[in-house]
Enzyme design. Structure first.
Site, mmCIF file in Angstrom:
data_model
loop_
_atom_site.group_PDB
_atom_site.id
_atom_site.type_symbol
_atom_site.label_atom_id
_atom_site.label_comp_id
_atom_site.label_asym_id
_atom_site.label_seq_id
_atom_site.Cartn_x
_atom_site.Cartn_y
_atom_site.Cartn_z
ATOM 1 N N CYS A 134 0.838 -1.202 0.000
ATOM 2 C CA CYS A 134 0.000 0.000 0.000
ATOM 3 C C CYS A 134 0.872 1.251 0.000
ATOM 4 C CB CYS A 134 -0.927 -0.006 1.220
ATOM 5 S SG CYS A 134 -1.896 1.496 1.370
ATOM 6 N N CYS A 137 -0.273 4.191 2.071
ATOM 7 C CA CYS A 137 -0.070 4.057 3.519
ATOM 8 C C CYS A 137 1.399 4.280 3.888
ATOM 9 C CB CYS A 137 -0.450 2.658 4.012
ATOM 10 S SG CYS A 137 -1.924 1.971 3.296
ATOM 11 N N ASP A 138 2.317 3.754 3.088
ATOM 12 C CA ASP A 138 3.708 3.644 3.536
ATOM 13 C C ASP A 138 4.711 4.550 2.824
ATOM 14 O OD1 ASP A 138 2.893 1.742 5.348
ATOM 15 O OD2 ASP A 138 3.178 0.077 3.958
#
Ligand SMILES: Cc1cc2nc3c(=O)[nH]c(=O)nc-3n(C[C@H](O)[C@H](O)[C@H](O)COP(=O)(O)OP(=O)(O)OC[C@H]3O[C@@H](n4cnc5c(N)ncnc54)[C@H](O)[C@@H]3O)c2cc1C
Length: 305
Positions: A134, A137-138
């Site tokens: 993701c 997200c990261d």
């Protein structure tokens, strides 16, 4: 918390939350069971521009939170637990979870899909230590660091473009010699100076000490091997339906998707399927929400008739 409901919904993505809104608004006692956090995959989308009602676009996380807020307004109960199986009993379905068993007259399965894994040495060891599924997200963890994105579809290229806001360089590794992503995305990626492409190439191994440090690559045409120093490996090579817990309960297609008709009914009366988990789903937030509403309407008929 009660143990018996008229409807149980499995999964708190757009399909499950929309189903929950409809069943609870129809005054059916309803429980939604989610294993991670409400919103589903859409919560990972940095910006959603194609969900009606938000002309300026909306962050996927916020959209998920709003859907949950609206569904729980009508007394939908939510439980954080993983569903591990469904057992059929006379007139009832027993939904087995990590927080115990719950029963219902009707069940709506909306457990969506998850990212496919590479299945190579080092992947499991370094997941969360440099390997991510993701980017939204990261990506901030990889500021000014070199990363790779594996894949060639819309998700891979969207995320590669997003990664350029943080990483020093993004190398897209694709097993073919051309992308499957839409022409608009391809144009953007080809004109982005931070993105490079390695065609006809696969990762064979991920290595490092505690965190990802390098990957071993192989060219599928020439067999040539190459080592590349990277800090992050992002993977977007497709989706896999989350149906392992349904094997033996419901007929699934060869890829593991649930077969349902246009009322979202499965082969078992009182069990419905909605959203990305359904065979032939268009795999969009809006279509998942539509499936959830349809499943809820026919689940209501099933429960009340
Ligand atoms: C990065 C990204 C960007 C996207 N951008 C867009 C976009 O811009 N526009 C758009 O329309 N679509 C977009 N999508 C696609 C969209 O998010 C999905 O089509 C949609 O979320 C599918 O909804 P769903 O409810 O069917 O499944 P999901 O969203 O996958 O939700 C399923 C839920 O079920 C839960 N679950 C799974 N198994 C279990 C279990 N055993 N027990 C309990 N809970 C379980 C999961 O944790 C998950 O929360 C994007 C997807 C991604 C990953």
């Amino acid at each position: 918390m009660k143990k018996d409901y008229e409807v149980i919904i499995i999964g708190g993505g757009p399909a499950g939350l929309s189903a929950g809104l409809y069943t609870s608004r129809a005054r059916l006692s309803s429980l939604l069971i989610e294993k991670m956090g409400v919103g589903g995959q859409i919560a990972d989308a940095e910006r959603v521009d194609n969900y009606p009602g938000f002309p300026e676009g909306i962050s996927g996380f916020e959209l998920g939170q709003l859907m949950h807020q609206q569904a729980t307004k009508y007394e939908l109960e939510t439980l954080l637990a993983e569903v591990t199986g469904i057992e059929l009993q006379e007139g009832r379905k027993v939904v087995q979870t990590t927080e115990g068993n719950f029963t219902a007259k009707a069940v709506i399965i909306a457990s969506g899909s998850e990212r496919r894994k590479l299945g190579i040495p080092g992947e499991e060891e370094f997941t969360g230590k440099g390997i991510s599924y993701c980017a939204t997200c990261d990506a901030p963890f990889f500021k000014e660091k070199p990363v790779v994105m594996v894949g060639g579809g819309n998700a891979a290229i969207t995320e590669a473009l997003y990664l350029t806001k943080f990483a020093s360089k993004v190398t897209v590794i694709h097993r073919r010699d051309q992308l499957r992503a839409s022409p608009i995305l391809q144009e953007k990626a080809f004109s982005e100076p931070k993105i490079e492409f390695l065609w006809n190439t696969v990762i064979e191994e991920i290595e490092g000490e505690n965190v990802v440090q390098r990957i071993r690559l192989r060219n599928l045409l020439t067999g040539e091997k190459l080592d590349l120093d990277v800090s992050g490996v992002f993977v977007a090579i497709g989706l896999k339906p989350d149906t392992d817990y349904l094997k033996g309960v419901l007929p699934l297609d060869a890829a593991g998707y649930i077969i349902a008709n246009d009322r979202m009914e499965t082969a078992i009366p009182g069990i419905f399927a909605a959203g990305d988990i359904r065979r032939n789903s268009a795999r969009q937030a809006i279509t998942a929400a539509g499936d959830g509403a349809t499943a809820a309407i026919y689940a209501e008929k099933f429960v009340t008739e």
